[in-house]
Design a protein around this motif. Structure first.
Motif, mmCIF file in Angstrom:
data_model
loop_
_atom_site.group_PDB
_atom_site.id
_atom_site.type_symbol
_atom_site.label_atom_id
_atom_site.label_comp_id
_atom_site.label_asym_id
_atom_site.label_seq_id
_atom_site.Cartn_x
_atom_site.Cartn_y
_atom_site.Cartn_z
ATOM 1 N N LEU A 1 0.816 -1.217 0.000
ATOM 2 C CA LEU A 1 0.000 0.000 0.000
ATOM 3 C C LEU A 1 0.848 1.264 0.000
ATOM 4 C CD1 LEU A 1 -2.673 -1.104 2.625
ATOM 5 C CD2 LEU A 1 -2.870 -1.119 0.133
ATOM 6 N N GLY A 2 2.176 1.121 -0.010
ATOM 7 C CA GLY A 2 3.052 2.283 -0.047
ATOM 8 C C GLY A 2 3.331 2.881 1.319
ATOM 9 N N VAL A 3 3.042 2.147 2.394
ATOM 10 C CA VAL A 3 3.243 2.632 3.749
ATOM 11 C C VAL A 3 4.455 1.921 4.340
ATOM 12 C CG1 VAL A 3 2.203 2.795 6.045
ATOM 13 C CG2 VAL A 3 0.775 3.025 4.016
ATOM 14 N N THR A 4 5.361 2.675 4.972
ATOM 15 C CA THR A 4 6.499 2.029 5.607
ATOM 16 C C THR A 4 5.984 1.169 6.747
ATOM 17 O OG1 THR A 4 6.853 3.889 7.093
ATOM 18 C CG2 THR A 4 8.130 3.873 5.059
ATOM 19 N N GLU A 5 6.665 0.069 6.992
ATOM 20 C CA GLU A 5 6.228 -0.871 8.018
ATOM 21 C C GLU A 5 6.530 -0.377 9.434
ATOM 22 O OE1 GLU A 5 4.405 -3.654 7.530
ATOM 23 O OE2 GLU A 5 4.325 -3.160 5.411
ATOM 24 N N ARG B 1 18.479 0.188 9.522
ATOM 25 C CA ARG B 1 18.333 1.547 8.988
ATOM 26 C C ARG B 1 17.402 1.601 7.768
ATOM 27 N NH1 ARG B 1 23.328 -0.098 7.463
ATOM 28 N NH2 ARG B 1 23.704 -0.175 5.232
ATOM 29 N N ASP B 2 17.359 0.536 6.979
ATOM 30 C CA ASP B 2 16.498 0.544 5.786
ATOM 31 C C ASP B 2 15.081 0.067 6.074
ATOM 32 O OD1 ASP B 2 18.577 1.491 4.149
ATOM 33 O OD2 ASP B 2 19.316 -0.546 3.815
ATOM 34 N N GLN B 3 14.870 -0.602 7.206
ATOM 35 C CA GLN B 3 13.547 -1.113 7.557
ATOM 36 C C GLN B 3 12.814 -0.235 8.576
ATOM 37 O OE1 GLN B 3 16.361 -3.250 7.817
ATOM 38 N NE2 GLN B 3 15.987 -4.014 5.763
ATOM 39 N N PHE B 4 13.537 0.684 9.207
ATOM 40 C CA PHE B 4 12.972 1.455 10.316
ATOM 41 C C PHE B 4 13.412 2.913 10.173
ATOM 42 C CE2 PHE B 4 11.514 -0.071 14.716
ATOM 43 C CZ PHE B 4 10.907 1.117 15.039
ATOM 44 N N PRO B 5 12.791 3.660 9.267
ATOM 45 C CA PRO B 5 13.227 5.043 9.028
ATOM 46 C C PRO B 5 13.018 5.945 10.240
ATOM 47 C CG PRO B 5 11.154 4.630 7.929
ATOM 48 C CD PRO B 5 11.619 3.305 8.465
ATOM 49 N N PHE C 1 7.747 4.911 18.631
ATOM 50 C CA PHE C 1 7.864 3.781 17.704
ATOM 51 C C PHE C 1 6.463 3.455 17.220
ATOM 52 C CE2 PHE C 1 11.108 2.285 21.045
ATOM 53 C CZ PHE C 1 12.147 2.968 20.455
ATOM 54 N N ALA C 2 6.309 3.299 15.913
ATOM 55 C CA ALA C 2 5.006 2.949 15.355
ATOM 56 C C ALA C 2 5.194 1.983 14.194
ATOM 57 C CB ALA C 2 4.272 4.204 14.882
ATOM 58 N N ALA C 3 4.232 1.084 14.042
ATOM 59 C CA ALA C 3 4.242 0.142 12.930
ATOM 60 C C ALA C 3 2.829 -0.385 12.717
ATOM 61 C CB ALA C 3 5.193 -1.018 13.199
ATOM 62 N N LYS C 4 2.555 -0.726 11.513
ATOM 63 C CA LYS C 4 1.250 -1.275 11.154
ATOM 64 C C LYS C 4 1.007 -2.571 11.934
ATOM 65 C CE LYS C 4 -1.323 -2.849 7.143
ATOM 66 N NZ LYS C 4 -1.251 -3.156 5.721
#
Length: 139
Positions: free
Chosen positions: A13-17, A58-62, A80-83
């Protein structure tokens, strides 16, 4: 106004995890309605950006800077936030010496399917100052 510091893979969906939010106006000194010098939040953000260059996530958690997280009396503040995971808001972080603990705690958060961060497992600097633990949005 927010700025994403790292590029991260996104969901379909274009949303960072995962995202690490950092308030950049925390611990500011004000005079006549204007901020003087660099804020504590900017200093913490800079330290996090420097440490994150060698961080395995660093690439998975901006890291995303935020203008204000409305916890001014509890600065410095990160979240900290994630879907599909709990969202955590931490305050009262010291400008010097918290950055490595924040990234260590973020790594723990990343590894947990539900994002649950038990107090006993958190780095010492992250055991105090929890401002909120927000349930995930329904899937």
């Amino acid at each position: 106004m927010t700025t994403t510091v790292n590029i991260s893979p996104t969901s379909p969906l274009g949303v960072t995890e995962h995202t690490l939010f950092v308030c950049k106006t925390c611990a500011s000194v004000w005079q006549n309605g204007k901020r003087l010098g660099e804020s504590g939040g900017e200093k913490l953000l800079y330290q996090l950006q420097q440490l994150a260059q060698d961080w395995e996530l660093r690439d998975q958690f901006p890291i995303q800077e935020v203008e204000c997280m409305s916890a001014c009396n509890r600065s410095c503040v990160v979240a900290f936030a994630a879907k599909g995971k709990l969202t955590y808001l931490f305050g009262d972080l010291s400008v010097d010496g918290s950055a490595s603990a924040v990234l260590e705690c973020a790594s723990q958060y990343y590894a947990k399917a539900d994002g649950l961060l038990p107090w006993s497992e958190r780095p010492e600097a992250m055991k105090k100052g929890i401002l909120a633990k927000i349930p995930p949005l329904s899937k």
